[in-house]
Write a protein that holds these residues in place. Structure first.
Motif, PDB file in Angstrom:
ATOM      1  N   UNK A  56       1.058  -1.249  -0.050  1.00  0.00           N
ATOM      2  CA  UNK A  56      -0.260   0.447   0.253  1.00  0.00           C
ATOM      3  C   UNK A  56       0.914   0.859   0.028  1.00  0.00           C
ATOM      4  N   UNK A  57       0.102   2.313  -0.596  1.00  0.00           N
ATOM      5  CA  UNK A  57       1.271   3.673  -0.304  1.00  0.00           C
ATOM      6  C   UNK A  57       1.298   3.968   0.868  1.00  0.00           C
ATOM      7  N   UNK A  58      -0.006   4.296   1.554  1.00  0.00           N
ATOM      8  CA  UNK A  58       0.496   4.335   2.899  1.00  0.00           C
ATOM      9  C   UNK A  58       1.961   4.349   3.474  1.00  0.00           C
ATOM     10  N   UNK A  59       2.047   2.544   3.561  1.00  0.00           N
ATOM     11  CA  UNK A  59       3.100   1.995   4.268  1.00  0.00           C
ATOM     12  C   UNK A  59       4.583   1.884   3.208  1.00  0.00           C
ATOM     13  N   UNK A  60       5.004   2.237   1.705  1.00  0.00           N
ATOM     14  CA  UNK A  60       5.602   3.224   1.183  1.00  0.00           C
ATOM     15  C   UNK A  60       6.283   4.017   1.809  1.00  0.00           C
ATOM     16  N   UNK A  61       5.038   5.183   2.090  1.00  0.00           N
ATOM     17  CA  UNK A  61       5.518   7.002   2.200  1.00  0.00           C
ATOM     18  C   UNK A  61       5.950   6.632   3.571  1.00  0.00           C
ATOM     19  N   UNK A  62       4.896   5.475   4.931  1.00  0.00           N
ATOM     20  CA  UNK A  62       5.725   5.798   5.669  1.00  0.00           C
ATOM     21  C   UNK A  62       7.761   5.407   6.024  1.00  0.00           C
ATOM     22  N   UNK A  63       7.680   4.329   5.621  1.00  0.00           N
ATOM     23  CA  UNK A  63       8.905   4.206   4.933  1.00  0.00           C
ATOM     24  C   UNK A  63       9.816   5.462   4.955  1.00  0.00           C
ATOM     25  N   UNK A  64       9.568   5.822   3.387  1.00  0.00           N
ATOM     26  CA  UNK A  64      10.535   6.767   2.923  1.00  0.00           C
ATOM     27  C   UNK A  64      10.440   7.933   4.189  1.00  0.00           C
ATOM     28  N   UNK A  65       8.804   8.302   4.727  1.00  0.00           N
ATOM     29  CA  UNK A  65       9.025   9.480   5.900  1.00  0.00           C
ATOM     30  C   UNK A  65      10.417   8.785   7.335  1.00  0.00           C
ATOM     31  N   UNK A  66      10.245   7.847   7.459  1.00  0.00           N
ATOM     32  CA  UNK A  66      11.011   7.581   9.037  1.00  0.00           C
ATOM     33  C   UNK A  66      12.499   7.234   8.695  1.00  0.00           C
ATOM     34  N   UNK A  67      12.870   7.260   7.268  1.00  0.00           N
ATOM     35  CA  UNK A  67      14.232   7.185   6.883  1.00  0.00           C
ATOM     36  C   UNK A  67      15.029   8.773   6.946  1.00  0.00           C
ATOM     37  N   UNK A  68      13.832   9.085   6.475  1.00  0.00           N
ATOM     38  CA  UNK A  68      14.457  10.987   5.998  1.00  0.00           C
ATOM     39  C   UNK A  68      14.149  11.285   7.145  1.00  0.00           C
ATOM     40  N   UNK A  69      13.088  11.155   8.264  1.00  0.00           N
ATOM     41  CA  UNK A  69      14.096  11.563   9.678  1.00  0.00           C
ATOM     42  C   UNK A  69      14.986  11.253  10.259  1.00  0.00           C
ATOM     43  N   UNK A  70      15.147  10.016  10.532  1.00  0.00           N
ATOM     44  CA  UNK A  70      16.341   9.255  10.789  1.00  0.00           C
ATOM     45  C   UNK A  70      17.563  10.073   9.954  1.00  0.00           C
ATOM     46  N   UNK A  71      17.968  10.415   8.676  1.00  0.00           N
ATOM     47  CA  UNK A  71      18.606  10.811   8.125  1.00  0.00           C
ATOM     48  C   UNK A  71      18.858  12.738   8.678  1.00  0.00           C
ATOM     49  N   UNK A  72      18.296  13.354   8.769  1.00  0.00           N
ATOM     50  CA  UNK A  72      17.398  14.339   9.169  1.00  0.00           C
ATOM     51  C   UNK A  72      18.232  14.775  10.628  1.00  0.00           C
ATOM     52  N   UNK A  73      17.698  13.785  11.459  1.00  0.00           N
ATOM     53  CA  UNK A  73      18.424  13.477  13.105  1.00  0.00           C
ATOM     54  C   UNK A  73      19.497  13.487  13.300  1.00  0.00           C
ATOM     55  N   UNK A  74      20.109  12.474  12.247  1.00  0.00           N
ATOM     56  CA  UNK A  74      21.694  11.753  12.964  1.00  0.00           C
ATOM     57  C   UNK A  74      22.774  12.885  11.993  1.00  0.00           C
ATOM     58  N   UNK A  75      22.013  13.450  10.778  1.00  0.00           N
ATOM     59  CA  UNK A  75      22.783  14.303   9.543  1.00  0.00           C
ATOM     60  C   UNK A  75      22.947  15.069   9.749  1.00  0.00           C
ATOM     61  N   UNK A  76      21.440  16.083   9.011  1.00  0.00           N
ATOM     62  CA  UNK A  76      21.513  17.009   8.429  1.00  0.00           C
ATOM     63  C   UNK A  76      21.549  18.344   9.637  1.00  0.00           C
ATOM     64  N   UNK A  77      21.077  17.792  10.744  1.00  0.00           N
ATOM     65  CA  UNK A  77      20.253  18.582  12.118  1.00  0.00           C
ATOM     66  C   UNK A  77      21.603  18.554  12.394  1.00  0.00           C
ATOM     67  N   UNK A  78      22.871  18.009  12.724  1.00  0.00           N
ATOM     68  CA  UNK A  78      24.410  18.660  13.215  1.00  0.00           C
ATOM     69  C   UNK A  78      25.361  18.741  12.109  1.00  0.00           C
TER      70      UNK A  78
END
Length: 287
Positions: A16-38
């Motif tokens: 389902x589309x919501x599953x794919x978008x959820x995974x993408x958002x989780x990945x982006x949030x994680x990268x933002x937290x540990x890479x982009x924000x620092x």
């Protein structure tokens, strides 16, 4: 458009589309937290007091010395690992010999050993109370707390990067082309330059980029063997620590921002190689 024959891939794409978008958002949030924000925090703090403060930081002799030392160590370490990596990959991929598995294990060893432990090993070998310490002192040769020790520690930590990029590619390519060149009368050196090197050039450059990035950012091993002598044996990562401990936050983040910029340039070059020569880097094609 051709149909997808792999059931696993087809199943993944039918989620389902919501599953794919959820995974993408989780990945982006994680990268933002540990890479982009620092990264954003580093550049923000570096520019907090304006460009004038940055000029003052980089005009400091100790900062200038740390930058030059870092670039010098990288300029020595990367060619050393380049020669070793090509030779080791050539031997492992093209020949069978006793101890081959042991050689591969030794190449991977720096991945398993803590950088601090590796630095301590060199102190135990070349320090004043080390195995070779008395002989070095008698001949006025300085390894620890000097450039040679920093180069040794950095070389050890970065040793696997080039070899590990080349070994799988050269194993997949086999020896048929080199054997054909030798059959036609080429010397071993000519076969390497005209046949082997063109086939591995992009993977080789990729490994050099990774090795260079690691060499400039190494902290643990260098911290042990350098002695933290300001203006003499401090590399950029060590200088960042000293400035931060002195509450010179603008200076610390300014030097850190320069390190980050160097890393981003390396990452950009790496991404360009992956985009333009992806097949060659994966060993699936040549350019």
């Amino acid at each position: 458009m051709s149909e997808i024959s792999n059931p696993t891939v087809a199943s993944a794409l039918s989620e389902p589309r919501w599953v794919r978008w959820s995974l993408i958002l989780i990945g982006l949030a994680y990268l933002s937290l540990v890479v982009l924000l620092p990264l954003a925090a580093i550049f923000t703090e570096a520019l907090r007091k304006g460009v004038g403060a940055l000029h003052e930081v980089f005009a400091d002799d100790a900062t200038y010395s740390a930058i030059i030392l870092t670039l010098t160590v990288a300029a020595i370490t990367v060619p050393l690992n380049l020669v070793f990596g090509v030779a080791a990959a050539w031997a492992i991929a093209k020949f069978e010999f006793p101890g081959k598995s042991l050689l591969i294990t030794f190449i991977d060893l720096p991945f398993s050993v803590s950088p601090v432990v590796s630095g301590l090993i060199f102190v135990l070998l070349f320090g004043a109370q080390g195995l070779f310490g008395p002989w070095l002192a008698a001949n006025d040769i300085k390894i620890i707390f000097a450039l040679p020790g920093i180069v040794l520690a950095t070389t050890f930590v970065t040793l696997p990067f080039i070899a590990r990029e080349l070994i799988p590619l050269m194993q997949e390519q086999g020896t048929a082309e080199e054997e054909a060149a030798l059959t036609l009368g080429a010397s071993g050196l000519r076969a390497f330059i005209t046949v082997t090197l063109p086939n591995i050039r992009w993977a080789l450059l990729y490994g050099v980029l990774l090795c260079n990035a690691r060499a400039m950012g190494e902290f643990g091993a260098v911290a042990v063997v350098s002695g933290h002598i300001r203006g003499l044996t401090n590399t950029m990562p060590l200088h960042v620590e000293i400035l931060y401990n002195e509450y010179n936050f603008v200076g610390a983040f300014a030097v850190a921002a320069l390190l980050a910029l160097l890393a981003l340039v390396t990452l950009g070059a790496k991404s360009l190689l992956e985009w333009r020569y992806g097949d060659a880097l994966a060993g699936k094609g040549r350019h």
